[in-house]
Enzyme design. Structure first.
Site, PDB file in Angstrom:
ATOM      1  CG  ASP A  69      37.107  47.335  38.446  1.00 50.30           C
ATOM      2  OD1 ASP A  69      37.289  48.192  37.561  1.00 50.30           O
ATOM      3  OD2 ASP A  69      36.028  46.729  38.576  1.00 50.30           O
ATOM      4  CG  HIS A 120      35.432  47.355  43.208  1.00 49.28           C
ATOM      5  ND1 HIS A 120      36.229  46.313  43.609  1.00 49.28           N
ATOM      6  CD2 HIS A 120      35.134  47.116  41.913  1.00 49.28           C
ATOM      7  CE1 HIS A 120      36.413  45.476  42.598  1.00 49.28           C
ATOM      8  NE2 HIS A 120      35.753  45.939  41.557  1.00 49.28           N
TER       9      HIS A 120
HETATM   10 ZN   LIG Z   1      35.479  45.087  39.691  1.00 47.37          ZN
END
Ligand SMILES: [Zn+2]
Ligand SMILES: *[C@@H]1O[C@H](CO)[C@@H](O)[C@H](O)[C@H]1NC(C)=O
Ligand SMILES: *[C@@H]1O[C@H](CO)[C@@H](O)[C@H](O)[C@H]1NC(C)=O
Ligand SMILES: *[C@@H]1O[C@H](CO)[C@@H](O)[C@H](O)[C@H]1NC(C)=O
Ligand SMILES: *[C@@H]1O[C@H](CO)[C@@H](O)[C@H](O)[C@H]1NC(C)=O
Ligand SMILES: *[C@@H]1O[C@H](CO)[C@@H](O)[C@H](O)[C@H]1NC(C)=O
Ligand SMILES: *[C@@H]1O[C@H](CO)[C@@H](O)[C@H](O)[C@H]1NC(C)=O
Ligand SMILES: *[C@@H]1O[C@H](CO)[C@@H](O)[C@H](O)[C@H]1NC(C)=O
Ligand SMILES: *[C@@H]1O[C@H](CO)[C@@H](O)[C@H](O)[C@H]1NC(C)=O
Ligand SMILES: *[C@@H]1O[C@H](CO)[C@@H](O)[C@H](O)[C@H]1NC(C)=O
Length: 886
Positions: free
Chosen positions: A148, A398
């Site tokens: 991601d 993140h």
């Molecule tokens: Zn994520």
């Protein structure tokens, strides 16, 4: 070991489709990490990780063919602690049999643009250690899995290679890059992730997943999806097996066209999926049965349950040569006007808090060892570093330090760090007591950045303890708010220290006096400075290394000189703002937001062409204070013996009464002939070259002239020509670019009125109790001018000093006469090339020490060579460090 590696057989003459059941569990984003774990606040987002793990384990037991991978150890650890020992035994069995496989295995899946390598290594250590201690060798992840993060840093690939991962998979890269790689079948490649380490030390096989990390369209069988289940009773309405098989074969065959081997991977899962894993597995079992059933009729497609390491093993067996990649995957754009370069700067105060927390944690870790067991149980109570370690590990996620979480989640990350620091403070106080022999109460002034320290502002006599976590001497100015006009300052040996009291304007519009003093603590030194209020004050003239000039008409900087090297450049610096797109326009409806930077025009607005100034000239410190607007001011500061110029900026609250989102930059325009190149660091480690409107691996079609030229700056950036190099050391991660020759701009603060439609569902519009009108942020850029290539010898240590700052603690009144005033944990400073990366308690009887060679190869004439360090342990070991290693 083979006993924990059980990949299903594949068919050499067929297309093998590896189905990888997985869930992507953010360690905080729309909900806090704990809310996600328990499945609390499902009104915000339906997600509960505890149920996912419960359900998956249950479903794996039902069919030994099934596989699952798990990634985020922060969640797995929470779950594991709550299981019965028989359940733990069952799970161990699944892991040993390779049915449940850990991939990546860090505490979280760290952000790659805004993290510093030291904190990333720590969070990976925490996760991998738990897996090793809990599961042994079968718990060791073989594959790094960053599906991601919004762009990929070369240093991350280098770290993963050095940690011993066999391969790396991710989902997001620039859409133009992907299109080209699909045509050339280069979505699988070899990343050579360091230009210092001899190949293959930092080489890592890298695979780009076909579909981000989602299942192919029409094949999502989670309870959160609406795709039709496989309805396989021909007697019932809507029998759809033939249709499902046909659609699947079409997708598999077209995916095979853009990859090189007869193996392809499909990620069967997505965000927080598998809470009711039965839905997924029941349909996947059928999919495999019916698709493979077609083989009897000549189909050449073979579907199997798999994991990334089983897939990787097949690619390895294919014995191909992969395309080589030596740069990184920044910036990331998912469409022509959608550059994910805003989050390089989003939430600048959180980014700074994360960075200073790392520094404080390293100090806490070191003092835990130096003070011995009494640090953990001592006169100030029970102290520990674990809470802060976990808070820092979570903050690397993140959607944490990246600034892309909801406001309440950002508050939670900050709260965790503050709580961790509370526990560390007890430890630090205990340790300092043990080391100094003085049990005086230690006071911590965590708000010195806004000139608040109640002790120094009220006391007539106090002492400051300076702990330097670097393994070499530093000169670090101590700047304190005080309430007198003159002070006598003496150091640990009783010698007077240069000091200066001057008036300073601070954020809260109160006026305070500031006291400056220099300390030169050595190594792990703790040096006490006495601040005694007296009527006269001492000030010694110090040689100047830097000169700056200002244009008398505008009040702006006009030149910068290094007096040692006899260099001068023209340098103008000013503040500007980009008008954020609101999303209403012809080309695209993309607004600027937490992730995305999309200015409405390529020309930023100047905040003020002139600055009102006021200056202070003393031998200790010289300052020019500049006011550009009620919401932008700066102090240009030069200390007597410093080789770097400080630009301390204060920006906010960004005005929004005109209904325009604003993204504020500082821009340095110089006479350096940069020819469109500039340089940024990768996660605080190696430097990478950047070129305007250019990508090293594909022919860029530039559609966003500003945002498409922004790169992450973690700790430093520079511009240079043959004779001059101007380096800017930042105090947190920020985004920046060089859009004109000789120019370098850095984005400082952003305030936006629209959500940028990447899921967070909130505009990035920060305010707080202290700043109800909008967040005010203060930070510091440090500039140094040097001759390339020796500039590295100046800016690398400077950047490390800013990352690992001295910790100041205070005690009121006289110190106890027997107080030991100086202490060092080292017998001698480490050589300039060697950085003390980690010194921390590992378990009861052992400590973890990491030393690294901190210079890149060929970066410095003096320091880019192998160094030998004598640790003088009882065994007398010698360690040879090659640049860079850790
Ligand atoms: Zn994520
Ligand atoms: C893994 O754990 C074992 C047992 O606790 C230990 O002996 C070993 O050193 C650990 N390995 C690593 C790489 O930490
Ligand atoms: C194989 O193909 C034949 C002829 O098209 C068809 O009748 C039969 O049902 C197919 N078998 C399977 C398992 O799909
Ligand atoms: C791999 O390919 C190379 C040639 O590219 C060949 O020399 C080598 O024998 C092959 N190895 C295996 C195990 O097939
Ligand atoms: C500063 O000093 C003045 C005069 O001694 C005193 O009245 C005031 O309370 C002091 N301020 C603080 C914050 O202690
Ligand atoms: C700023 O951008 C907004 C939204 O894109 C636009 O409506 C406005 O005209 C722009 N204002 C200026 C001064 O450029
Ligand atoms: C900037 O704002 C103007 C006025 O609203 C609009 O016409 C234009 O499309 C906007 N441009 C961008 C790039 O957002
Ligand atoms: C920057 O310099 C290069 C060569 O030195 C030149 O080709 C280019 O046009 C310049 N760019 C700008 C924006 O002036
Ligand atoms: C870029 O375009 C040029 C000219 O069209 C071509 O020669 C070159 O191979 C292309 N480079 C890449 C990396 O695609
Ligand atoms: C000062 O530092 C604290 C963290 O120590 C941070 O939360 C705060 O936002 C900073 N204040 C400013 C004005 O930058």
């Amino acid at each position: 070991p083979p006993f924990c590696f059980s990949c299903h057989a594949t068919k050499p003459n067929m297309l093998n489709v590896h189905l990888v059941p997985h869930t992507h569990d953010d360690v905080g984003w729309l909900k806090t990490v704990d809310q996600y774990y328990y499945g609390d606040r499902n009104d915000i987002q339906h997600a509960g990780v505890q149920y996912i793990l419960d359900s998956v384990v249950d479903q794996l037991l039902k069919n030994p063919d099934r596989r699952f991978i798990y990634v985020e150890t922060a969640f797995f650890y929470r779950w594991w602690k709550q299981q019965s020992s028989s359940m733990q035994q069952t799970v161990k069995q699944l892991v040993n049999e390779g049915r449940l496989e850990f991939v990546n295995g860090g505490w979280c899946m760290s952000d790659e643009a805004t993290t510093h390598y030291s904190a990333v290594i720590d969070q990976m250590t925490m996760g991998l250690r738990f897996l090793n201690e809990t599961f042994g060798p079968c718990g060791r992840p073989r594959v790094a899995w960053h599906i991601d993060p919004f762009g990929h840093a070369r240093e991350h690939a280098s770290m993963f290679a050095q940690m011993g991962y066999d391969g790396f998979f991710f989902g997001r890269l620039d859409y133009q890059d992907r299109a080209r790689r699909m045509v050339k079948r280069e979505q699988e490649l070899l990343w050579r992730a360091s230009n210092s380490l001899t190949p293959p030390m930092a080489d890592l096989f890298t695979g780009i997943l076909p579909n981000g990390y989602n299942p192919p369209e029409g094949f999502c069988w989670d309870q959160s999806c609406d795709d039709p289940p496989i309805r396989d009773d021909p007697d019932l309405e809507d029998y759809n097996v033939d249709d499902v098989v046909k659609r699947f074969l079409t997708i598999a065959n077209s995916q095979a066209m853009v990859y090189k081997t007869n193996h392809i991977i499909m990620t069967m899962g997505s965000d927080f999926q598998y809470e009711n894993a039965n839905l997924w597995y029941k349909n996947l079992d059928k999919l495999i049965r019916y698709v493979n059933g077609q083989q009897a009729n000549g189909s050449k497609v073979n579907v199997l349950y798999s994991t990334p390491s089983c897939y990787l093993q097949e690619l390895h067996r294919a014995n191909l040569t992969w395309a080589l990649k030596t740069d990184d995957f920044f910036p990331y754009a998912d469409d022509a006007h959608d550059f994910w370069t805003g989050y390089f700067t989003s939430r600048p105060a959180l980014k700074r808090y994360e960075r200073i927390s790392n520094s404080n944690l390293q100090t806490c870790n070191q003092l835990e060892i130096l003070g011995g067991p009494v640090s953990r149980k001592g006169p100030f109570g029970d102290g520990e570093s674990q809470t802060m370690k976990k808070a820092m590990a979570v903050a690397q996620h993140h959607d944490a330090v990246s600034g892309t979480e909801k406001q309440h989640v950002a508050n939670d990350y900050a709260r965790r760090l503050a709580n961790g620091w509370q526990h560390c403070q007890v430890l630090v106080s205990n340790s300092l007591t043990a080391l100094s022999g003085s049990s005086a109460k230690r006071i911590y002034c965590d708000n010195l950045n806004i000139s608040v320290c109640p002790l120094t502002e009220s006391s007539k006599k106090f002492s400051v303890n300076v702990y330097n976590p670097l393994a070499r001497p530093v000169a670090w100015p101590v700047r304190l708010p005080v309430n007198g006009t003159s002070y006598v300052v003496s150091d640990a040996e009783g010698k007077s220290v240069d000091c200066q009291v001057c008036v300073c304007v601070c954020v809260c519009k109160r006026c305070k006096l500031h006291l400056y003093a220099f300390s030169k603590p050595y190594m792990h030194d703790i040096v006490h400075l006495y601040f005694l209020l007296k009527t006269e004050y001492l000030c010694v003239h110090v040689l100047q290394f830097i000169r700056v000039t200002f244009d008398p008409d505008t009040g702006l900087l006009s030149s910068l000189s290094n007096l040692e090297t006899k260099q001068t450049i023209k340098l103008t610096q000013n503040f500007y703002w980009y008008n954020a797109s609101d999303g209403n326009n012809k080309e695209s409806n993309q607004p600027s937001g937490a992730y995305i930077f999309r200015p409405n025009s390529s020309t930023p607005f100047i905040i003020s062409k002139t600055a009102k100034t006021e200056s202070i000239q003393t031998p200790v410190v010289q300052e020019v204070r500049q006011w550009f607007a009620p919401w932008v001011s700066q102090v240009v500061r030069l200390y007597g013996d410093s080789r770097a110029l400080e630009l301390e900026w204060t920006v906010g609250p960004l005005p929004i009464d005109d209904d325009l989102g604003k993204e504020v930059i500082t821009r340095l325009d110089t006479s350096i002939k940069t020819s469109e190149y500039f340089y940024t660091d990768s996660n605080g480690r190696e430097m990478l070259q950047r070129k305007k409107d250019f990508r090293p691996t594909w022919n860029l079609s530039q559609s966003e002239p500003i945002a498409g030229n922004y790169y992450p700056i973690n700790s430093r950036a520079f511009i240079k020509d043959d004779v001059d190099q101007l380096t800017v050391v930042t105090d947190r991660s920020q985004g920046g670019g060089s859009l004109q020759n000789g120019s370098l701009e850095i984005m400082l603060h952003r305030r936006l009125l629209y959500d940028d439609v990447r899921g967070v569902g909130e505009p990035l519009n920060e305010s707080s109790g202290v700043f109800p009108e909008g967040l005010v942020v203060r930070g510091c850029l440090r500039l140094s001018l040097d001759r390339p290539p020796s500039a590295a010898d100046a800016h690398r240590p400077l950047a490390q000093q800013v990352v690992l700052q001295p910790l100041l603690t205070f005690t009121d009144g006289d110190l106890h006469p027997n107080t030991q005033l100086e202490f060092s944990g080292l017998q001698a400073a480490l050589p300039p090339a060697v950085h003390l990366l980690t010194l921390t308690q590992w378990d009861k009887d052992s400590v973890l020490l990491r030393l690294e060679h901190q210079f890149q190869s060929q970066e410095s004439k003096v320091n880019s060579h192998p160094v030998t360090v004598n640790l003088e342990l009882s065994s007398g070991c010698m360690y040879l460090l090659m640049p860079p290693v850790f």
